[in-house]
Design an enzyme around this catalytic site. Structure first.
Site, PDB file in Angstrom:
ATOM      1  N   CYS A  77       0.850  -1.184   0.000  1.00 41.78           N
ATOM      2  CA  CYS A  77       0.000   0.000   0.000  1.00 41.78           C
ATOM      3  C   CYS A  77       0.888   1.237   0.000  1.00 41.78           C
ATOM      4  O   CYS A  77       1.819   1.331   0.800  1.00 41.78           O
ATOM      5  CB  CYS A  77      -0.902  -0.001   1.237  1.00 41.78           C
ATOM      6  SG  CYS A  77      -1.832  -1.545   1.434  1.00 41.78           S
ATOM      7  N   MET A  82       1.521   9.778   5.272  1.00 35.95           N
ATOM      8  CA  MET A  82       1.309   8.840   6.376  1.00 35.95           C
ATOM      9  C   MET A  82       0.334   9.376   7.417  1.00 35.95           C
ATOM     10  O   MET A  82      -0.154   8.619   8.250  1.00 35.95           O
ATOM     11  CB  MET A  82       2.630   8.450   7.033  1.00 35.95           C
ATOM     12  CG  MET A  82       3.363   7.363   6.260  1.00 35.95           C
ATOM     13  SD  MET A  82       2.309   5.946   5.926  1.00 35.95           S
ATOM     14  CE  MET A  82       3.236   4.679   6.712  1.00 35.95           C
ATOM     15  N   SER A 105       2.837  -4.349   3.439  1.00 39.65           N
ATOM     16  CA  SER A 105       3.766  -3.234   3.575  1.00 39.65           C
ATOM     17  C   SER A 105       2.971  -1.987   3.261  1.00 39.65           C
ATOM     18  O   SER A 105       2.154  -1.983   2.348  1.00 39.65           O
ATOM     19  CB  SER A 105       4.928  -3.350   2.582  1.00 39.65           C
ATOM     20  OG  SER A 105       5.654  -4.531   2.811  1.00 39.65           O
ATOM     21  N   CYS A 106       3.192  -0.933   4.015  1.00 40.59           N
ATOM     22  CA  CYS A 106       2.500   0.335   3.776  1.00 40.59           C
ATOM     23  C   CYS A 106       3.541   1.433   3.896  1.00 40.59           C
ATOM     24  O   CYS A 106       4.151   1.587   4.957  1.00 40.59           O
ATOM     25  CB  CYS A 106       1.366   0.525   4.782  1.00 40.59           C
ATOM     26  SG  CYS A 106       0.294   1.931   4.408  1.00 40.59           S
ATOM     27  N   VAL A 107       3.747   2.156   2.810  1.00 37.35           N
ATOM     28  CA  VAL A 107       4.789   3.174   2.789  1.00 37.35           C
ATOM     29  C   VAL A 107       4.246   4.491   2.255  1.00 37.35           C
ATOM     30  O   VAL A 107       3.258   4.520   1.515  1.00 37.35           O
ATOM     31  CB  VAL A 107       5.996   2.737   1.930  1.00 37.35           C
ATOM     32  CG1 VAL A 107       6.645   1.484   2.492  1.00 37.35           C
ATOM     33  CG2 VAL A 107       5.577   2.508   0.484  1.00 37.35           C
TER      34      VAL A 107
END
Length: 128
Positions: A77, A82, A105-107
């Site tokens: 994602c 953020m 994974s979320c960046v």
């Protein structure tokens, strides 16, 4: 052998790539932007509306491939900010729940295509 996956229920590719590729029992999707497949315009609203559209596009592609949100093994994602993480998670949970959610994974990305707020890609198991 890889198989190209395409559905009109998700936005057409906006570059030289496939919506998804099947390989054996797996499907690998391209990142899904929050584009309405009928208009190719972003979902109106903020992060929640854009996340909901990106995940609906993902779901349509997975179903075309013979997979589903329940067979997603891993997501990646991308968020433009953020600060949207908690709101994104609320919508993500609507689609995946919390019991056996996919690995993820979320960046934060410096910039997403078309200045989207979110983009989501997945790897899923194909139900045969």
């Amino acid at each position: 052998m890889k198989t190209q996956i395409h559905t009109d229920s998700a936005p057409a590719a906006i570059g030289p790539y496939s919506q998804a590729l099947g390989f054996g029992d797996l499907v690998f999707t391209s990142g899904q932007l929050p584009l309405d497949p009928a208009t190719m315009a972003f979902a109106e609203g903020g992060i929640k509306e854009q996340a909901r559209q990106s995940l609906a596009n993902l779901k349509a592609i997975l179903e075309e491939a013979g997979a589903s949100m329940d067979t997603v093994l891993k997501t990646t994602c991308f968020l433009s900010d953020m600060e949207n993480f908690a709101a994104f998670n609320e919508v993500y949970t609507e689609f995946f729940g919390t019991d056996v959610a996919p690995a993820r994974s979320c960046v934060q990305a410096a910039r997403l295509p078309k200045d989207a707020l979110v983009e989501v890609e997945a790897v899923a198991y194909i139900n045969k």
